[in-house]
Structure formats: structure tokens, C-alpha cells
Scaffold this active site. Sequence first.
Site, PDB file in Angstrom:
ATOM      1  N   ALA A 155      32.645  60.235  28.415  1.00 13.80           N
ATOM      2  CA  ALA A 155      31.661  59.248  28.861  1.00 13.80           C
ATOM      3  C   ALA A 155      31.934  57.876  28.253  1.00 13.80           C
ATOM      4  CB  ALA A 155      30.256  59.705  28.486  1.00 13.80           C
TER       5      ALA A 155
ATOM      6  N   HIS B  68      44.023  39.050  33.611  1.00 13.25           N
ATOM      7  CA  HIS B  68      44.098  37.602  33.786  1.00 13.25           C
ATOM      8  C   HIS B  68      44.922  37.016  32.647  1.00 13.25           C
ATOM      9  CE1 HIS B  68      40.999  37.848  36.878  1.00 13.25           C
ATOM     10  NE2 HIS B  68      40.395  38.708  36.083  1.00 13.25           N
TER      11      HIS B  68
END
Length: 201
Positions: A141, A114
Site C-alpha cells: 500500500a 521533467h
Amino acid sequence: MTQQERMQRGMLYDPADAAILQEQAACARCMNEYNALGAGDEARMAELLPQMFAEAGENCYVQPPFYANWGGAHVHLGANVYANFHLTLVDDGHIYIGDRTMIGPNVTIATAGHPVLPSLREKGIQYNLDVHIGRNVWLGAGAIVLPGVTIGDNAVIGAGAVVTKDIPADVVAVGNPARVLRPIGERDKHFYYRDRPVDLS
């Protein structure tokens, strides 16, 4: 030019456009079924993967649940890709993942961004930048891969790393923002973890 065309060209666009939302909702249906599956449902999972994803090579496995804005419709998986629990794919743009890439739990790969300018964000404006992940990559992870990033073949992205810029092939990258820690080299042929020797006999 329609908002869908603007989206496909990487331009600023309105993601709340009615035609976009209608198409997006249809893409999510298979994902919802997939996420309701579990151990023992592997055959049905294998049937659904090529229906959900833009491409899915042989022997891919995505552990449910996973989440994707477009249900995986803009995701291209090579062969033998493995993803652990809670993979999040912000697949408004395209995500390309090479053969034999391994993805740890709670990884996020995002293509959408954005504008920084507040007046544009107030209008809900968005843009998308494709992500390219090479073959035989390991995303640890909790790693986060941001829009427009390319990760080279064989790279290892450490757990919790935030990848904001391109990462070359054959390196270990860690941290926030992710930086190259070291090349993958001769020592890795002899030790698989710290001082634990490789022994496949």
C-alpha cells in the site's frame, strides 16, 4: 519530427501539443465509465479492461477508481493481475506488469519526468521512461515506482516504499529510497508473517 514521435522515442517533448491532447482525451473515456462502476458491475468491468489497456491478460481485476494519464492505453497487464483502490498510473510511457502481480491501495507507478533545469521546466517539457514490473510481485500500500525502474520477479515492495532504482528478483525492499532489506528464503516457507507458521491444512 512530431511531438508524438518524440514522446514515443523517450525524447524531450511538449505534452501540451494539440495532437497529443486530442489523442489523450479519447483514451480517457473508457476510464471514466469504469470508475463509475462498483460491486455488481464486474461483467462490465471485464469488458472495459481490454478496451482501456494496451494488454490485459485473463482474470485481471483493477478495483475502481483508478487513474491514468492515458486511461491505461500504455499499460500492459499479464494474467491474474490484481490492483486495489486508487491505483495511479502515469502512463505517458509504457508500464509492463507481469502475471499474478498484486498491487495494494494507493500505489503510484510513474513513467513521466521533467528536467531539473528550471528553464526547461518553465516550458512544460517532459520525458518518459518505461517501467517494468515482473511476475508475482507484491507492491504494498502506498508504494511509489518512479520512471525507468525495473522490479524483478517475486519481489515484495513494502508499504510506502519509493522505488527510485531497479530492484532484483526474489527480495523484500522497503524504505525511501527503497533498498533491499533481505532475500526471500527458507524462513518464508515456514512463516507467513513474523512468527505465524504457514498452515494450509
